[in-house]
Motif scaffolding. Structure first.
Motif, short mmCIF file in Angstrom:
data_model
loop_
_atom_site.label_atom_id
_atom_site.label_comp_id
_atom_site.label_asym_id
_atom_site.label_seq_id
_atom_site.Cartn_x
_atom_site.Cartn_y
_atom_site.Cartn_z
N TYR A 449 0.85 -1.19 0.00
CA TYR A 449 0.00 0.00 0.00
C TYR A 449 0.88 1.24 0.00
O TYR A 449 1.98 1.23 0.57
N ALA A 450 0.41 2.32 -0.60
CA ALA A 450 1.20 3.56 -0.61
C ALA A 450 0.31 4.76 -0.89
O ALA A 450 -0.73 4.64 -1.56
N LYS A 451 0.74 5.89 -0.38
CA LYS A 451 0.04 7.15 -0.64
C LYS A 451 1.05 8.28 -0.57
O LYS A 451 1.89 8.32 0.33
N GLY A 452 0.96 9.20 -1.52
CA GLY A 452 1.82 10.37 -1.52
C GLY A 452 1.02 11.63 -1.28
O GLY A 452 -0.20 11.67 -1.55
N SER A 453 1.67 12.67 -0.78
CA SER A 453 0.99 13.95 -0.60
C SER A 453 0.56 14.49 -1.97
O SER A 453 1.07 14.05 -3.01
N PRO A 454 -0.37 15.44 -1.99
CA PRO A 454 -0.93 15.89 -3.28
C PRO A 454 0.11 16.37 -4.29
O PRO A 454 -0.14 16.31 -5.50
N ASP A 455 1.28 16.82 -3.83
CA ASP A 455 2.29 17.34 -4.75
C ASP A 455 3.17 16.24 -5.35
O ASP A 455 3.95 16.51 -6.26
N ILE A 456 3.05 15.02 -4.84
CA ILE A 456 3.88 13.91 -5.35
C ILE A 456 3.30 13.44 -6.68
O ILE A 456 2.13 13.09 -6.78
N GLY A 457 4.14 13.42 -7.69
CA GLY A 457 3.66 13.12 -9.04
C GLY A 457 3.38 11.65 -9.28
O GLY A 457 3.84 10.76 -8.54
N LYS A 458 2.63 11.37 -10.34
CA LYS A 458 2.27 10.02 -10.72
C LYS A 458 3.51 9.18 -11.04
O LYS A 458 3.56 7.99 -10.74
N TYR A 459 4.53 9.80 -11.64
CA TYR A 459 5.76 9.08 -11.98
C TYR A 459 6.37 8.43 -10.73
O TYR A 459 6.77 7.26 -10.75
N THR A 460 6.40 9.18 -9.64
CA THR A 460 6.97 8.67 -8.40
C THR A 460 6.14 7.53 -7.84
O THR A 460 6.65 6.47 -7.49
N MET A 461 4.84 7.73 -7.75
CA MET A 461 3.97 6.71 -7.15
C MET A 461 3.88 5.46 -8.02
O MET A 461 3.72 4.35 -7.50
N ASP A 462 4.00 5.62 -9.31
CA ASP A 462 3.93 4.45 -10.20
C ASP A 462 5.08 3.48 -9.97
O ASP A 462 4.97 2.30 -10.33
N LYS A 463 6.15 3.94 -9.39
CA LYS A 463 7.28 3.06 -9.12
C LYS A 463 6.94 1.98 -8.10
O LYS A 463 7.63 0.97 -7.99
N LEU A 464 5.88 2.19 -7.33
CA LEU A 464 5.47 1.22 -6.32
C LEU A 464 4.36 0.29 -6.80
O LEU A 464 3.99 -0.64 -6.09
N ARG A 465 3.85 0.53 -7.98
CA ARG A 465 2.75 -0.29 -8.47
C ARG A 465 3.26 -1.62 -9.00
O ARG A 465 4.36 -1.73 -9.50
N GLY A 466 2.44 -2.67 -8.83
CA GLY A 466 2.78 -3.99 -9.34
C GLY A 466 3.36 -4.89 -8.27
O GLY A 466 3.25 -4.63 -7.06
N ASN A 467 4.01 -5.95 -8.72
CA ASN A 467 4.58 -6.95 -7.82
C ASN A 467 6.08 -6.70 -7.68
O ASN A 467 6.79 -6.58 -8.68
N HIS A 468 6.58 -6.65 -6.44
CA HIS A 468 7.96 -6.26 -6.17
C HIS A 468 8.66 -7.25 -5.26
O HIS A 468 8.02 -7.91 -4.43
N GLU A 469 9.97 -7.27 -5.34
CA GLU A 469 10.77 -7.88 -4.29
C GLU A 469 10.73 -6.95 -3.08
O GLU A 469 10.65 -5.72 -3.23
N ASN A 470 10.83 -7.52 -1.88
CA ASN A 470 10.81 -6.68 -0.68
C ASN A 470 11.95 -5.68 -0.66
O ASN A 470 11.83 -4.59 -0.10
#
Length: 494
Positions: A449-470
């Motif tokens: 799960y993740a959430k950024g403040s309103p000024d955080i861009g989609k490019y940054t938050m997209d880095k956390l989307r999907g399946n990841h290694e820990n």
């Protein structure tokens, strides 16, 4: 989808992008089934329809793979080290690589970059997850050494500005009643005398008094050790009036304090918050303790989400180090009979205490029950059976229909505490149609799960989307805060 297979390079060669904040939240032992359980029970309690979603559901972005360097099934030490050092290590490793060499953590790198740092947990502060961010030892059981490093007695000096949780016994000299140390070091005195800790608190009352005196933001550095061992399960904290703050209260004060103290110099902060005892409820296969820890974690998530929404350059991440218990919603008791797919939340709602506390109460009753002619005399057995059926089962777990087999098993004066806890957990799980496959961990992927403040861009938050290694999570935090973990690793090696 994986973005950080190797350590990312800093975003710039300039000093830290000042004012950025990361709140890393760890829901220890919390798998996808537990989130469904938490949501379903919350809906039942509040008479919500099935389309109501929790504070976590609103920010689901992906999932995390949990294996350690030496096992498909990780423990909390290796799981937290993957977050803190952005590398895989062996089970039991605390801030060290697979060769046992200390690795720089996100918390230490943040401190080196002149940020403030904090740890808020409901376990002992020396336990695996908080330790992996703030210490370096070969094995998680080395809690005496972990405590000395957490106050600042190691190569880097004091790295933590705020530390709230349990585990007071590892900070007290062995001459003190209740100490867990094998030596005579008084780490409370050392912390205040040699490492700059301004305040050390031992109770929720002291904590609230200081918060009130400072208008909601406590002075730093501050250490709160609210229990000798782990803090109480949330259901026991509420129903036994223990003098401990809740996780969401500690989190709120920590956020406001780090914000107030960092704002003065225009610097950001790193805070790790752990719902530690979600895991312990699952280890006990106790659906009562487990659900109330989950609900408290949901409340804490909302506190953090509100903070993120109101503060620029801030990101929160929430995930689990692993799943615990092999928890399932649905229990087929007899494989020969077509299962009844039932869910009985009212069974869980009636319970008032954890099976851990009830086990302690029953074992104390057995120990204190006056001996008569025979340990198995009718007189003694009648008293014990009455206590089991009324105090333990009915008033404790809300079970009003115990079988004689259940009562007699618990009334046996030779019963072991581990067997009592398992028996109680199974009794209420079975009645609620909940299942467990293990009292240990499992290797399933966990939600991210993740959430950024309103000024955080989609490019940054997209880095956390999907399946990841820990390890990707540690790398993301390092990238976002422009940290250099290698520099800290090199300093530790000197």
């Amino acid at each position: 989808m994986t973005y950080f297979l190797t350590m990312p390079t800093p975003r710039s060669s300039s000093p830290l992008n000042r004012g950025r904040n990361v709140i890393m939240m760890v829901s220890d032992g919390f798998g996808p089934a537990s989130q469904t359980y938490g949501r379903s029970f919350w809906q039942y309690q509040n008479n919500y329809t099935s389309d109501h979603i929790t504070s976590l559901d609103e920010i689901l972005v992906g999932s995390s793979r949990t294996r350690s360097s030496n096992s498909l099934v990780t423990d909390s030490a290796a799981g937290a080290t993957a977050f803190s050092c952005a590398l895989k290590s062996y089970n039991a490793a605390i801030g060290v690589d697979p060769n046992g060499v200390p690795c720089g953590t996100v918390l230490e790198a943040a401190k080196k970059a002149d940020m403030l740092t904090g740890l808020v947990v409901t376990s002992r502060v020396t336990h695996a997850t908080p330790a992996a961010f703030s210490a370096h030892v070969a094995h998680r059981d080395m809690e005496e050494i972990i405590a000395t490093q957490q106050i600042g007695d190691y190569e880097l000096g004091r790295q933590v500005d705020l530390m709230l949780g349990g585990g007071r016994c590892f900070f007290l000299p062995n001459t003190t009643e209740g100490s867990c140390r094998t030596d005579s070091r008084d780490l409370i005195r050392e912390a205040q005398t040699h490492h700059g800790w301004k305040h050390v608190l031992f109770s929720g009352t002291e904590f609230e008094s200081l918060v009130k005196a400072r208008d909601g933001a406590v002075p730093l550095p501050l250490m709160g050790l609210f229990n000798s061992d782990h803090m109480n399960f949330e259901i026991d904290r509420r129903n036994t009036q223990s003098d401990e703050p809740s996780l969401n209260r500690m989190a709120k004060v920590a956020l406001e304090s780090l914000k107030a103290n960092s704002r003065e110099k225009g610097r950001g902060f790193f805070l790790m918050i752990e719902g530690s005892r979600i895991d312990m409820g699952a280890h006990n296969n106790d659906p009562v303790a487990h659900i109330h820890e989950i609900l408290e974690y949901h409340r804490t998530i909302q506190v953090v989400k509100d903070f993120v929404a109101q503060n620029e350059d801030t990101i929160m991440i929430s995930t689990s180090d692993h799943e615990t218990g092999g928890f399932t919603l649905g229990l087929q008791v007899d494989p020969k009979i077509y299962p009844e797919y039932l869910w009985r939340p009212e069974v869980i709602e009636r319970a008032k205490l954890s099976t851990e506390i009830l086990t302690m109460k029953l074992m104390a009753f057995h120990a204190n029950e006056p001996k008569v002619k025979s340990a198995h005399s009718q007189e003694r057995r009648r008293r014990v059976e009455h206590y089991v059926s009324t105090e333990i089962l009915e008033r404790g777990l809300g079970i009003k229909d115990p079988s004689m087999d259940e009562i007699e098993s618990l009334a046996d004066p030779t019963v072991r505490s581990a067997d009592v806890m398992r028996f109680l957990s199974r009794a209420i799980s079975r009645r609620a149609s909940l299942g467990w496959t293990t009292m240990g961990h499992t290797g399933v992927d966990v939600n991210l799960y993740a959430k950024g403040s309103p000024d955080i861009g989609k490019y940054t938050m997209d880095k956390l989307r999907g399946n990841h290694e820990n390890t990707d999570i540690g790398n993301f935090m390092s990238w976002f805060l422009d940290l250099n973990l290698k520099d800290v690793t090199d300093r530790l090696a000197k």
